[in-house]
Design an enzyme around this catalytic site. Structure first.
Site, PDB file in Angstrom:
ATOM      1  N   LYS A 128       0.857  -1.180   0.000  1.00  0.00           N
ATOM      2  CA  LYS A 128       0.000   0.000   0.000  1.00  0.00           C
ATOM      3  C   LYS A 128       0.894   1.231   0.000  1.00  0.00           C
ATOM      4  O   LYS A 128       1.907   1.265   0.736  1.00  0.00           O
ATOM      5  CB  LYS A 128      -0.888  -0.046   1.246  1.00  0.00           C
ATOM      6  CG  LYS A 128      -1.952   1.032   1.340  1.00  0.00           C
ATOM      7  CD  LYS A 128      -2.866   0.749   2.544  1.00  0.00           C
ATOM      8  CE  LYS A 128      -3.985   1.763   2.680  1.00  0.00           C
ATOM      9  NZ  LYS A 128      -4.920   1.419   3.796  1.00  0.00           N
ATOM     10  N   SER A 147      -9.642   1.054   2.838  1.00  0.00           N
ATOM     11  CA  SER A 147      -8.842   1.927   2.021  1.00  0.00           C
ATOM     12  C   SER A 147      -7.678   1.249   1.310  1.00  0.00           C
ATOM     13  O   SER A 147      -7.030   1.882   0.473  1.00  0.00           O
ATOM     14  CB  SER A 147      -8.276   3.065   2.874  1.00  0.00           C
ATOM     15  OG  SER A 147      -7.361   2.577   3.839  1.00  0.00           O
ATOM     16  N   SER A 185      -9.886  -1.283   6.969  1.00  0.00           N
ATOM     17  CA  SER A 185      -9.245  -1.090   5.660  1.00  0.00           C
ATOM     18  C   SER A 185      -8.510  -2.301   5.104  1.00  0.00           C
ATOM     19  O   SER A 185      -8.080  -2.278   3.944  1.00  0.00           O
ATOM     20  CB  SER A 185      -8.290   0.100   5.711  1.00  0.00           C
ATOM     21  OG  SER A 185      -9.005   1.299   5.796  1.00  0.00           O
TER      22      SER A 185
END
Lengths: 470, 69
Positions: free
Chosen positions: A81, A160, A184
């Site tokens: 990420k 996310s 997330s």
């Protein structure tokens, strides 16, 4: 040979690498090609780190040729990420336009540890801007575009950790690292049909990760199987002096055969009250499957305002973490209109409310420990529904408006959870089931998830249009 | 807290945001801010509604720093 390497687990790929049936360079080329060719279809990738990946792959190849095999991650490509710092001039954008050229001169501890295990960094993956720190209401909340699930190009990937879920589910990387503050990792794992592990708070160092909420942020793996999550967690976990919240309790993955083991699972009362029909149906079917290997009982937590405690802690800490971003006016450059003002109200959280939330957190954690102690894990639908349309808001008053107590409580108390695929809706959209455990009991929930995956084949199904030709 | 007191609390906090950042927010954004403030007030009220004893400490431990090794 190259085509057959896609959608193989780390365990399988590692075996091929160790046996020298496939080289790390060949593996890197396969996934770099897919990242570059298919990544844009899912808005999954920020930066393909081709040069660094090939350098790391060549080094792995030399080491393995010289008989220095480091373990199951040696030579395996992965993505992170894009909130994890990486050196070598590779941007770390936090998914946000104002930071699209941000560069760090060091690697986050997780990246260092994966490097030490011989893994090959192939991509920085897309994410919701500021990991959702603006309070986004809909998928188009990243400068790289809305995250798209590999199962339907008109549906959201979850967030996310959008790119971590989509890239893993689309076979662009064998595994990825995501982060979770309030759902997330779980959300994109469910929406993208992959396994995702949220470790116990403090299990994995956050040094080099963007801070959203210091006492809630966690990093964890997203893979094709629960077993792979265990392999990655062992590599990235452990004490780190650079992150004082990391635990001194070591983690050694116990991958022993669950065999004839009988589990005891709890199901929170009314846990399916606010979920959609496909999710409920698939969860009930999953319970039927699990009944083969487990005794399942209904349970309940004490009546505490779990969601509100999470909100107050998150809002207060984010107000501090993002103070510079707010004061500088950079919010105006964010993609989602609601993110351009969503952080401002947080300056009004009172100090006594934040501290009271931290006082209640102890009660939440003690209650969780008490009621969860008889169980190997609690099981629940990972999300309240199948992936929503990519152009639709997901926090409307009518859409799955129920509180997600398991998510709120699990994050407030810092408890580990693993989500694995539990089936599909009639339209072919994935659903997930999560196993949540007591603090530091990752091995228990991974064993439970492995047992479920040994009885089902949902994790072996992949989007047909993404399967290699032939 | 009565509805009236809640409204007053929301309004006071909203005015704080407006005073600090109002010059950079348009009308629609300010309405969004008001909704955000309402969420915070509601959450804070829910947290405050739980009775705590004087000895219930925050679940965060301060540890004096000493370099490892």
């Amino acid at each position: 040979m190259s085509d057959s390497l896609v959608f193989k687990s780390i365990r399988q790929l590692g075996g091929l690498v160790q046996a020298r049936e496939v080289s790390p360079t060949e593996l890197a080329e396969v996934f770099l090609d897919r990242l570059e060719r298919l990544g844009p279809d899912y808005n999954a990738v920020v930066t393909v780190t081709r040069e660094r990946a090939l350098r790391e792959a060549r080094r792995a190849e030399e080491e393995i040729s010289a008989g220095r095999y480091r373990g199951p991650l040696h030579g395996i490509p992965y993505g992170v990420k894009d909130l994890l710092a990486t050196k070598d001039g590779i941007p770390t954008t936090w998914g946000a336009a104002p930071f699209r050229n941000q560069v760090f001169d060091y690697d986050a501890t997780v990246v260092e540890r994966l490097g030490a295990a011989g893994a090959v960094l192939a991509a920085k993956l897309a994410m919701v801007e500021l990991a959702g720190g603006g309070g986004y209401w809909q998928p188009n909340a990243s400068f790289t575009g809305p995250g798209i699930t590999p199962w339907d190009k008109n549906r959201w990937s979850g967030g996310s950790s959008t790119g971590s879920g989509a890239a893993t589910g689309a076979g662009l990387v064998p595994f990825a690292i995501g982060s979770e503050t309030g759902g997330s990792i779980m959300s994109p794992s469910s929406n993208c049909g992959v396994a995702g592990l949220r470790p116990t708070y403090g299990r994995v160092s956050r040094y080099g990760a963007m801070a959203l909420s210091w006492t809630l942020d966690k990093l964890g793996p997203m893979c094709l199987t629960a077993d792979d999550c265990g392999l990655v967690l062992e590599a990235i976990s452990g004490r780190d002096p650079k992150d004082p919240t990391t635990t001194r309790r070591s983690f050694a993955y116990d991958d022993s055969d669950v065999g004839s083991r009988r589990f005891r699972f709890g199901v929170m009362e009314n846990v399916t009250d606010h979920v959609d029909e496909p999710t409920r149906t698939n969860f009930e079917r999953a319970l039927d499957v699990l009944a083969e290997v487990a005794d399942i009982e209904e349970m309940r937590f004490s009546d505490l305002p779990h969601e509100e405690i999470l909100q107050v802690i998150l809002f207060a800490e984010a107000a501090s973490a993002f103070e510079e971003i707010v004061d500088s006016g950079k919010l105006a450059e964010l993609t989602a209109p609601e993110d351009r003002f969503g952080a401002y109200p947080r300056v009004t959280v009172l100090a006594k409310d934040y501290i009271n939330a931290l006082r209640l957190r102890r009660l939440v954690a003690e209650n969780a420990e008490e009621v969860m102690s008889p169980f190997d894990a609690l099981v629940a639908p990972t999300r309240s529904g199948v992936p929503t349309p990519v152009n639709q808001g997901f926090r409307s008053a009518t859409l799955h408006a129920g509180k997600d107590t398991m998510m709120s409580l699990g994050n407030v108390a810092g408890l580990p959870a693993v989500s694995v695929p539990s089936g599909f809706s009639a339209e072919g959209l994935p659903t997930g089931i999560k196993f949540m455990g007591r603090a530091y009991e990752e091995n228990a929930i991974l064993a439970a998830a492995r047992a479920y995956q040994s009885l089902t084949d949902w994790h072996e199904r992949h989007p047909p249009d993404l399967l290699p030709a032939g | 807290m009565s509805d009236e007191a809640t409204k007053r609390d929301v309004e006071e906090r909203f005015n704080t945001v407006k005073r600090l950042y109002g010059d950079r927010l348009d009308h629609k954004q300010l309405e969004g801010v008001r909704t955000g403030v309402e969420t915070i007030v509601r959450a804070s009220q829910a947290v405050s509604a739980v009775r705590l004893e004087n000895g219930d400490e925050p679940f965060s431990v301060f540890m004096p720093y000493r370099e490892e090794g």
